[in-house]
Design a protein around this motif. Sequence first.
Motif, PDB file in Angstrom:
ATOM      1  N   LEU A 684      31.396  39.276  45.084  1.00 13.90           N
ATOM      2  CA  LEU A 684      32.393  39.761  44.142  1.00 13.90           C
ATOM      3  C   LEU A 684      33.415  38.680  43.835  1.00 13.90           C
ATOM      4  O   LEU A 684      33.861  38.541  42.682  1.00 13.90           O
ATOM      5  CB  LEU A 684      33.086  41.008  44.709  1.00 13.90           C
ATOM      6  CG  LEU A 684      34.098  41.701  43.796  1.00 13.90           C
ATOM      7  CD1 LEU A 684      33.454  42.096  42.475  1.00 13.90           C
ATOM      8  CD2 LEU A 684      34.697  42.929  44.482  1.00 13.90           C
ATOM      9  N   ALA A 685      33.799  37.890  44.831  1.00 15.62           N
ATOM     10  CA  ALA A 685      34.758  36.807  44.600  1.00 15.62           C
ATOM     11  C   ALA A 685      34.189  35.782  43.626  1.00 15.62           C
ATOM     12  O   ALA A 685      34.888  35.308  42.721  1.00 15.62           O
ATOM     13  CB  ALA A 685      35.124  36.149  45.924  1.00 15.62           C
ATOM     14  N   ARG A 686      32.912  35.432  43.800  1.00 15.06           N
ATOM     15  CA  ARG A 686      32.286  34.492  42.866  1.00 15.06           C
ATOM     16  C   ARG A 686      32.242  35.058  41.458  1.00 15.06           C
ATOM     17  O   ARG A 686      32.488  34.353  40.475  1.00 15.06           O
ATOM     18  CB  ARG A 686      30.864  34.155  43.331  1.00 15.06           C
ATOM     19  CG  ARG A 686      30.799  33.213  44.515  1.00 15.06           C
ATOM     20  CD  ARG A 686      29.380  32.669  44.695  1.00 15.06           C
ATOM     21  NE  ARG A 686      28.413  33.734  44.890  1.00 15.06           N
ATOM     22  CZ  ARG A 686      28.061  34.217  46.068  1.00 15.06           C
ATOM     23  NH1 ARG A 686      28.619  33.734  47.182  1.00 15.06           N
ATOM     24  NH2 ARG A 686      27.165  35.175  46.174  1.00 15.06           N
ATOM     25  N   CYS A 687      31.953  36.349  41.365  1.00 11.37           N
ATOM     26  CA  CYS A 687      31.877  36.987  40.047  1.00 11.37           C
ATOM     27  C   CYS A 687      33.243  37.004  39.373  1.00 11.37           C
ATOM     28  O   CYS A 687      33.352  36.802  38.172  1.00 11.37           O
ATOM     29  CB  CYS A 687      31.329  38.401  40.183  1.00 11.37           C
ATOM     30  SG  CYS A 687      30.963  39.188  38.613  1.00 11.37           S
ATOM     31  N   LEU A 688      34.307  37.244  40.151  1.00  9.70           N
ATOM     32  CA  LEU A 688      35.656  37.216  39.591  1.00  9.70           C
ATOM     33  C   LEU A 688      35.984  35.840  39.029  1.00  9.70           C
ATOM     34  O   LEU A 688      36.604  35.715  37.974  1.00  9.70           O
ATOM     35  CB  LEU A 688      36.678  37.611  40.665  1.00  9.70           C
ATOM     36  CG  LEU A 688      36.686  39.080  41.084  1.00  9.70           C
ATOM     37  CD1 LEU A 688      37.659  39.295  42.233  1.00  9.70           C
ATOM     38  CD2 LEU A 688      37.060  39.976  39.912  1.00  9.70           C
ATOM     39  N   ASP A 689      35.555  34.796  39.741  1.00  8.48           N
ATOM     40  CA  ASP A 689      35.781  33.446  39.233  1.00  8.48           C
ATOM     41  C   ASP A 689      35.016  33.217  37.938  1.00  8.48           C
ATOM     42  O   ASP A 689      35.508  32.571  37.008  1.00  8.48           O
ATOM     43  CB  ASP A 689      35.350  32.410  40.278  1.00  8.48           C
ATOM     44  CG  ASP A 689      36.325  32.332  41.443  1.00  8.48           C
ATOM     45  OD1 ASP A 689      37.494  32.723  41.258  1.00  8.48           O
ATOM     46  OD2 ASP A 689      35.905  31.903  42.541  1.00  8.48           O
ATOM     47  N   ASP A 690      33.799  33.755  37.857  1.00 11.53           N
ATOM     48  CA  ASP A 690      33.004  33.591  36.635  1.00 11.53           C
ATOM     49  C   ASP A 690      33.617  34.338  35.461  1.00 11.53           C
ATOM     50  O   ASP A 690      33.509  33.897  34.311  1.00 11.53           O
ATOM     51  CB  ASP A 690      31.580  34.103  36.864  1.00 11.53           C
ATOM     52  CG  ASP A 690      30.812  33.243  37.860  1.00 11.53           C
ATOM     53  OD1 ASP A 690      31.230  32.094  38.087  1.00 11.53           O
ATOM     54  OD2 ASP A 690      29.825  33.740  38.430  1.00 11.53           O
ATOM     55  N   LEU A 691      34.266  35.496  35.752  1.00 13.27           N
ATOM     56  CA  LEU A 691      34.891  36.280  34.685  1.00 13.27           C
ATOM     57  C   LEU A 691      36.139  35.611  34.146  1.00 13.27           C
ATOM     58  O   LEU A 691      36.592  35.901  33.045  1.00 13.27           O
ATOM     59  CB  LEU A 691      35.246  37.679  35.195  1.00 13.27           C
ATOM     60  CG  LEU A 691      34.069  38.622  35.460  1.00 13.27           C
ATOM     61  CD1 LEU A 691      34.572  39.896  36.127  1.00 13.27           C
ATOM     62  CD2 LEU A 691      33.346  38.956  34.168  1.00 13.27           C
ATOM     63  N   ASP A 692      36.739  34.726  34.936  1.00 18.55           N
ATOM     64  CA  ASP A 692      37.982  34.061  34.540  1.00 18.55           C
ATOM     65  C   ASP A 692      37.650  32.918  33.589  1.00 18.55           C
ATOM     66  O   ASP A 692      37.136  31.883  33.993  1.00 18.55           O
ATOM     67  CB  ASP A 692      38.706  33.530  35.784  1.00 18.55           C
ATOM     68  CG  ASP A 692      39.951  32.728  35.420  1.00 18.55           C
ATOM     69  OD1 ASP A 692      40.468  32.954  34.325  1.00 18.55           O
ATOM     70  OD2 ASP A 692      40.366  31.882  36.244  1.00 18.55           O
ATOM     71  N   ASP A 693      37.912  33.116  32.298  1.00 18.12           N
ATOM     72  CA  ASP A 693      37.594  32.097  31.299  1.00 18.12           C
ATOM     73  C   ASP A 693      38.796  31.262  30.899  1.00 18.12           C
ATOM     74  O   ASP A 693      38.743  30.495  29.954  1.00 18.12           O
ATOM     75  CB  ASP A 693      36.974  32.745  30.054  1.00 18.12           C
ATOM     76  CG  ASP A 693      37.866  33.821  29.455  1.00 18.12           C
ATOM     77  OD1 ASP A 693      38.989  34.005  29.951  1.00 18.12           O
ATOM     78  OD2 ASP A 693      37.419  34.471  28.484  1.00 18.12           O
ATOM     79  N   ASP A 694      39.907  31.399  31.609  1.00 18.44           N
ATOM     80  CA  ASP A 694      41.107  30.635  31.276  1.00 18.44           C
ATOM     81  C   ASP A 694      41.431  29.581  32.322  1.00 18.44           C
ATOM     82  O   ASP A 694      42.518  29.004  32.327  1.00 18.44           O
ATOM     83  CB  ASP A 694      42.314  31.578  31.117  1.00 18.44           C
ATOM     84  CG  ASP A 694      42.144  32.499  29.921  1.00 18.44           C
ATOM     85  OD1 ASP A 694      41.574  32.050  28.917  1.00 18.44           O
ATOM     86  OD2 ASP A 694      42.591  33.656  30.013  1.00 18.44           O
ATOM     87  N   ASP A 695      40.493  29.335  33.256  1.00 17.30           N
ATOM     88  CA  ASP A 695      40.704  28.350  34.324  1.00 17.30           C
ATOM     89  C   ASP A 695      41.949  28.643  35.138  1.00 17.30           C
ATOM     90  O   ASP A 695      42.639  27.735  35.598  1.00 17.30           O
ATOM     91  CB  ASP A 695      40.787  26.928  33.742  1.00 17.30           C
ATOM     92  CG  ASP A 695      39.466  26.494  33.121  1.00 17.30           C
ATOM     93  OD1 ASP A 695      38.421  26.913  33.647  1.00 17.30           O
ATOM     94  OD2 ASP A 695      39.493  25.758  32.124  1.00 17.30           O
ATOM     95  N   LEU A 696      42.269  29.917  35.306  1.00 14.88           N
ATOM     96  CA  LEU A 696      43.409  30.309  36.133  1.00 14.88           C
ATOM     97  C   LEU A 696      42.906  30.697  37.517  1.00 14.88           C
ATOM     98  O   LEU A 696      41.877  31.347  37.647  1.00 14.88           O
ATOM     99  CB  LEU A 696      44.148  31.492  35.491  1.00 14.88           C
ATOM    100  CG  LEU A 696      44.773  31.226  34.118  1.00 14.88           C
ATOM    101  CD1 LEU A 696      45.380  32.516  33.574  1.00 14.88           C
ATOM    102  CD2 LEU A 696      45.858  30.162  34.218  1.00 14.88           C
TER     103      LEU A 696
END
Length: 727
Positions: A684-696
């Motif tokens: 889930l943590a990896r998926c959250l990073d993938d969902l973040d498209d603003d490099d935040l």
Amino acid sequence: MVTTVPATPNPSLNPSLIPMSAPEPVPGFGGETGPAREPGAGTGRFPAGSARRSPGPAPDAVAVSGPGGELTYRELYRRVDDLAAVLRERGVGPEVPVGLCMERTTGMVVALLAVWSAGGAYVPLDPAFPEDRLRLMREDAGIGLVLTQPGVDRRLVAGVPQVLSLTAGGEVPPAAGTALSAPGAALPSATDGGPVPAALASASASASASASASASASASASASASASASASGDGDGDGDGPVSAALASAPGDGLAYVIYTSGSTGRPKGVEVPRDAVANLLASFADRPGLLPEDRWLAVTTLSFDISVLELLLPLACGARVVVASAEQAADGPALRALAVAERITVMQATPATWRILLEAGGVPETIRLRLCGGEALPRDLADALLAPGADLWNVYGPTETTVWSTAGIVGPPSAGIDLGEAIARTSLYVLDDRGLPVTDGEAGELHIGGAGLARGYRGMPARTAERFLPDPFAGRPGARMYATGDLVRNAPDGRLEYLGRADRQVKIRGFRIELGEIETVLRSAERVRQAAAGVCEGPDGLPRLVAYVVPASLPAPEGLWGTLRGRLRESLPEYMVPAHLVTLDALPLTPNGKLDRAALPAPDWTASPTTPYRAPSTPAEDELATMWAEVLGVDRPIGVDDDFFELGGHSLTAAQIIARVQSRFGAAVPIVVLFEHPTVAGLARCLDDLDDDDLDLAEIAALRDQLDGLDAEELAAIFDELAPGS
């Protein structure tokens, strides 16, 4: 208040066992003592004098909206009529079952009404169910035709003689008649289980149903013609609504639907519900609590759960609007709440579990003025959370065998108790002891229900039907029946009917009725299992959870046993019937007479370490997620990043709670399906990073929120002033 025995008891019973008191009318909904329906006498229309005898809906008002677009009443009539004509050509008529294996779209509503308009009966086949279970249901119901949609896995309808694929809006594509199957195949009849020649089944509904009674046939033909005229969509607005027209296309005692519930023998059992039982339900709820043409009802329940009947059809019976939530929206709290807000929903019906999902997502939108809760006992804390100024909360109760709901009542303030409410129209309630006699006030007994809502029984199970559908000695009418619910209740001194629990092994989890024997049958069929049982225990979150108890074929238990068993269970049972936890035992506890001692089955150790080796969180996001999981699941030990959410006891409700916390904490819009696809902290943590498209960085966002939460109003104002242009 409970209906008592009439002054003239059934002469076939021993008079010494029947109290000789005058009958009392069932209060509340204009209920009557005993059933008012004579078999075969109904028309499927709403009873005379009901709220539905008002002018029909405005033809250009929106009737249904959702995936598949909006349909006005005029367009709904037309599409129902067009599809019904196709179904008649394919052999659908009275008593012919038609499978609905469809996505949650506006086309689902069109299909349901079209099956009725053609004279047939629908059988829900939820695409989320395992393939083997759907096959068993199709074979048991004798289904020869299934309506589906392109998004449904074709394997789920493999082997069906006729398959017709509809668009999301319920239309028949031009090439559908030849692309999937030819319309000439004979379809089985629900009455005798044998084939019905297509030429006969495609005749008018009345001619097919009433060969032996010309008067009845004439009435049915008139009703069918009326339905067709209404469905033509000429828009005069003064005829029957689409539901009444569809129901009236076949005799009132004709089959409306077959819904499968969990069976104690290991096979699901089909409950056969007649059309006039549905008409009685809708007429009763149209009178009270009632709907207005401007109401919008959010439909969230799978078609395989019979409470969907009320939420899909009552709005159409009252000229209001049905808003169909997709399967993804119905399971995702934030998405469901956003839909309710965007559509300005005014009415919603749900189980306690779904209401909790909505509350976890930010609360029930204040526009929802009418809130119905049923399917399982309504806890006081949930009722208090749902009570709001300007909103009415109704507690509704009823088994599938008595057509959705048999009682309903407004829930009072926190100081008041929660009861089952009052009987709906033409419904009788009896609280009886083990001898079948009425109990005194304050004494517990099994609730029996009689009246117009009774189902025919269980399809192809005459012995099981006779066991649960008993002669009703209190109705004063030969042939009357009552259903033994298996629910223990108590008639309180103030007249309230209090629910106490089950008298048998049947349980309810998140609103779904479950026979533990069906789970046990699957467990025992596994090669590495010698004995098995299933039970329900309160989880760390206070909610009931299914638990599997297994005696392995060899001790110690082989590695990977739980994973193997979960896979086997998921192949055979719906997800809501898959236990959340496994307990391995050296032997099952037994009573002195050698029977399973269910009371002695141990509660699981929810803090026990899983079989997955522990791996600590290595990033701030993983650490945050592990903490959330422990809090929501009530697990005291550290959560590893490779632990499976569902093996820890997670389910759809707790998944919705996790997603709501993730969205609140990280400010990320995360669909609930993500957790089902990535059920570990690391995933889930990896998926959250993938969902973040603003490099935040999500951890930085969470830290910033913590800092802002610690500032007062003046400090926040100063920061915004510094950020303002030109400062």
